[in-house]
Design a protein around this motif. Structure first.
Motif, PDB file in Angstrom:
ATOM      1  N   PHE A  25      -2.087  -3.325  -7.643  1.00 47.60           N
ATOM      2  CA  PHE A  25      -1.997  -3.066  -6.212  1.00 47.60           C
ATOM      3  C   PHE A  25      -1.004  -4.018  -5.550  1.00 47.60           C
ATOM      4  O   PHE A  25      -0.208  -3.602  -4.697  1.00 47.60           O
ATOM      5  CB  PHE A  25      -3.379  -3.197  -5.574  1.00 47.60           C
ATOM      6  N   VAL A  26      -1.018  -5.275  -5.936  1.00 48.00           N
ATOM      7  CA  VAL A  26      -0.080  -6.250  -5.380  1.00 48.00           C
ATOM      8  C   VAL A  26       1.350  -5.869  -5.732  1.00 48.00           C
ATOM      9  O   VAL A  26       2.255  -5.941  -4.890  1.00 48.00           O
ATOM     10  CB  VAL A  26      -0.421  -7.677  -5.874  1.00 48.00           C
ATOM     11  N   VAL A  29       2.340  -2.988  -3.484  1.00 52.37           N
ATOM     12  CA  VAL A  29       2.535  -3.384  -2.091  1.00 52.37           C
ATOM     13  C   VAL A  29       3.817  -4.202  -1.913  1.00 52.37           C
ATOM     14  O   VAL A  29       4.498  -4.092  -0.894  1.00 52.37           O
ATOM     15  CB  VAL A  29       1.306  -4.181  -1.579  1.00 52.37           C
ATOM     16  N   THR A  30       4.160  -4.994  -2.908  1.00 55.89           N
ATOM     17  CA  THR A  30       5.333  -5.868  -2.773  1.00 55.89           C
ATOM     18  C   THR A  30       6.642  -5.205  -3.168  1.00 55.89           C
ATOM     19  O   THR A  30       7.646  -5.887  -3.320  1.00 55.89           O
ATOM     20  CB  THR A  30       5.148  -7.151  -3.598  1.00 55.89           C
TER      21      THR A  30
END
Length: 63
Positions: A25-26, A29-30
């Motif tokens: 997920f990180v 998102v990034t």
């Protein structure tokens, strides 16, 4: 430990799978793309679903 149906192995697998999903997920998102992490998310989600099934939890003595 998974073959021996050890309770700690179930907990370890659940924690590692959730950690893996969080990292995916990180990355998403990034600025990462779905194409980069789709296999990881699908496999991790399937493992987490399997680990949380009532029969699996009962076999490991979680309930």
């Amino acid at each position: 430990m998974l073959w021996q149906v050890d309770r700690q192995a179930w907990f370890f697998l659940a924690v590692i799978t959730i950690f893996n999903l969080c990292l995916s997920f990180v990355v998403l998102v990034t600025g990462g793309s779905w194409y980069d992490i789709n296999f990881t998310v699908i496999v991790s989600a399937l493992i987490l679903i399997y680990v949380m099934l009532p029969g699996t939890r009962e076999a490991f003595g979680i309930d």
